[in-house]
Design a protein around this motif. Structure first.
Motif, PDB file in Angstrom:
ATOM      1  N   VAL A 121      45.016  35.131  35.487  1.00 47.98           N
ATOM      2  CA  VAL A 121      44.140  34.574  34.460  1.00 47.98           C
ATOM      3  C   VAL A 121      44.050  35.519  33.268  1.00 47.98           C
ATOM      4  N   LEU A 122      43.857  36.789  33.531  1.00 53.83           N
ATOM      5  CA  LEU A 122      43.753  37.770  32.445  1.00 53.83           C
ATOM      6  C   LEU A 122      45.063  37.885  31.669  1.00 53.83           C
ATOM      7  N   PHE A 125      32.932  37.675  33.537  1.00 50.35           N
ATOM      8  CA  PHE A 125      33.801  38.283  32.534  1.00 50.35           C
ATOM      9  C   PHE A 125      32.981  38.567  31.287  1.00 50.35           C
ATOM     10  N   TYR A 148      37.141  41.847  33.002  1.00 50.48           N
ATOM     11  CA  TYR A 148      36.626  41.390  34.290  1.00 50.48           C
ATOM     12  C   TYR A 148      35.541  42.325  34.782  1.00 50.48           C
ATOM     13  N   ASP A 208      31.921  39.277  39.386  1.00 48.03           N
ATOM     14  CA  ASP A 208      32.169  37.836  39.464  1.00 48.03           C
ATOM     15  C   ASP A 208      32.252  37.173  38.091  1.00 48.03           C
ATOM     16  N   ARG A 233      33.559  32.672  35.388  1.00 45.63           N
ATOM     17  CA  ARG A 233      34.992  32.404  35.495  1.00 45.63           C
ATOM     18  C   ARG A 233      35.310  30.999  35.001  1.00 45.63           C
ATOM     19  N   ASP A 259      44.897  33.730  40.549  1.00 41.62           N
ATOM     20  CA  ASP A 259      44.057  34.900  40.797  1.00 41.62           C
ATOM     21  C   ASP A 259      43.630  35.516  39.461  1.00 41.62           C
ATOM     22  N   THR A 260      42.698  36.449  39.547  1.00 37.03           N
ATOM     23  CA  THR A 260      42.113  37.031  38.339  1.00 37.03           C
ATOM     24  C   THR A 260      43.153  37.722  37.469  1.00 37.03           C
ATOM     25  N   GLU A 261      44.088  38.414  38.090  1.00 36.63           N
ATOM     26  CA  GLU A 261      45.112  39.119  37.323  1.00 36.63           C
ATOM     27  C   GLU A 261      45.945  38.155  36.483  1.00 36.63           C
TER      28      GLU A 261
END
Length: 330
Positions: free
Chosen positions: A108-109, A126, A121, A124, A161, A104-106
């Motif tokens: 990944v960051l 970054f 972010y 959709d 992404r 998920d995005t969290e």
């Protein structure tokens, strides 16, 4: 963060230190046999182009995944072969990239920050600082990765992404590369059985990675072209001038477009569509069929590794090839 999925991170290093796993036990104890098996699987997978994913459904299996990573690095270091090292580093980075795609995005960051990046972010997409972009995209040759083709606003530019994950893969590759080969010393003795079997597979992999030139003779290749093919087999990116030289040379000794695409598919930034376009362009799709650069041009662009006795008597790689071919048939 699922540290066991990303064992190259600082968070994973902390978890590894918390596991009660003396190195002597990891190398010989029956309890750590799954760790040794998975470490060997990582290295063997790298030789064949892809490290298989692993079941990490419980804490024990997660520890196996964590501990197998440093052990795999020790195995690669004991063998101390540049070809293996490059393939291993690339395969580990690609494994991480596959896992990032399902994160998920969290997460990944969080991993991006661990790698020293600071993406923001936005819906959709970054935003990343142009310095992060330049550092991570340094090896890429496609025009879309050139900073001049991006819009910068107050030092930041937008990436999708998938583009961010690809940039992160390069940072991961650098992280994994750090410190390799390790000074394993006497540790290698405890891995001798595994090293023997991997060395056998390594020799086989090197033979199979040699480009099949069909009816053409590898022995007739000039040193420059042989060197470029070896770099591709080792998973290295080639500079644009080197790609052009190799592609035009292979086309002029009658290799087909599909064969040449297959030769380039081991490079870290391989893009089949772009590669096909470039090869077909050099082959004459727009009306001009290009010839390889001369020996002096190869030297000017740093694509000559140093010639042999015949190189001193000819001025072009094609002339070298034809001379060697005639000699082999006489």
């Amino acid at each position: 963060m699922r540290a066991f999925w990303y064992p190259f991170t600082h968070a994973a290093a902390k978890e590894i230190r918390l596991i009660d796993a003396p190195l002597e036990d990891v190398l010989s104890s029956r309890a750590f046999q799954p760790v040794r098996r998975r470490a060997v699987e990582r290295v063997r997978g790298a030789l064949h182009g892809e490290i298989p994913d692993a079941d990490a459904s419980d804490g024990v299996k997660q520890n196996v995944e964590l501990l197998s990573y440093p052990l795999a690095r020790l195995i690669v270091s004991c063998i101390d072969d540049d070809y293996l090292l490059r393939r291993y580093v690339l395969a580990e980075a690609k494994l991480a990239h596959r896992r990032l795609r399902s994160s998920d995005t969290e997460e990944v960051l969080e991993i991006a920050r661990d790698l020293g990046m600071s993406p923001i972010y936005e819906g959709d997409n970054f935003r990343i600082h142009f310095t992060d972009f330049v550092i991570s995209a340094a090896r890429f040759r496609s025009q879309k990765w050139k900073l001049i083709n991006r819009t910068i606003d107050h030092g930041y530019l937008k990436v999708t992404r998938e583009e961010l994950l690809r940039l992160m893969q390069e940072r991961i590759r650098d992280r994994i590369q750090e410190g390799l080969p390790l000074d394993a010393g006497s540790i290698c003795e405890g891995l001798s059985d595994h090293l023997r079997s991997i060395r056998d597979e390594l020799a086989s992999s090197k033979r199979s990675s040699m480009v099949d030139l069909g009816e053409f003779s590898r022995d007739a290749l000039p040193p420059c072209m042989r060197s470029l093919l070896e770099q591709l087999a080792a998973g290295r990116n080639l500079a644009h001038t080197a790609r052009f030289a190799l592609t035009s040379f292979l086309l002029n000794i009658n290799l087909g477009v599909e064969d040449i695409i297959g030769i380039f598919n081991n490079t870290p930034d391989f893009d089949e569509e772009m590669t096909r376009y470039q090869i077909e362009h050099i082959a004459g799709s727009t009306g001009t069929r290009y010839t390889p650069p001369s020996c002096s041009t190869m030297l000017t662009y740093g694509n000559c590794p140093g010639g042999d006795e015949l190189c001193r008597r000819i001025k072009h790689p094609i002339s070298y090839y034809r001379r060697r071919l005639r000699e082999s048939r006489s």
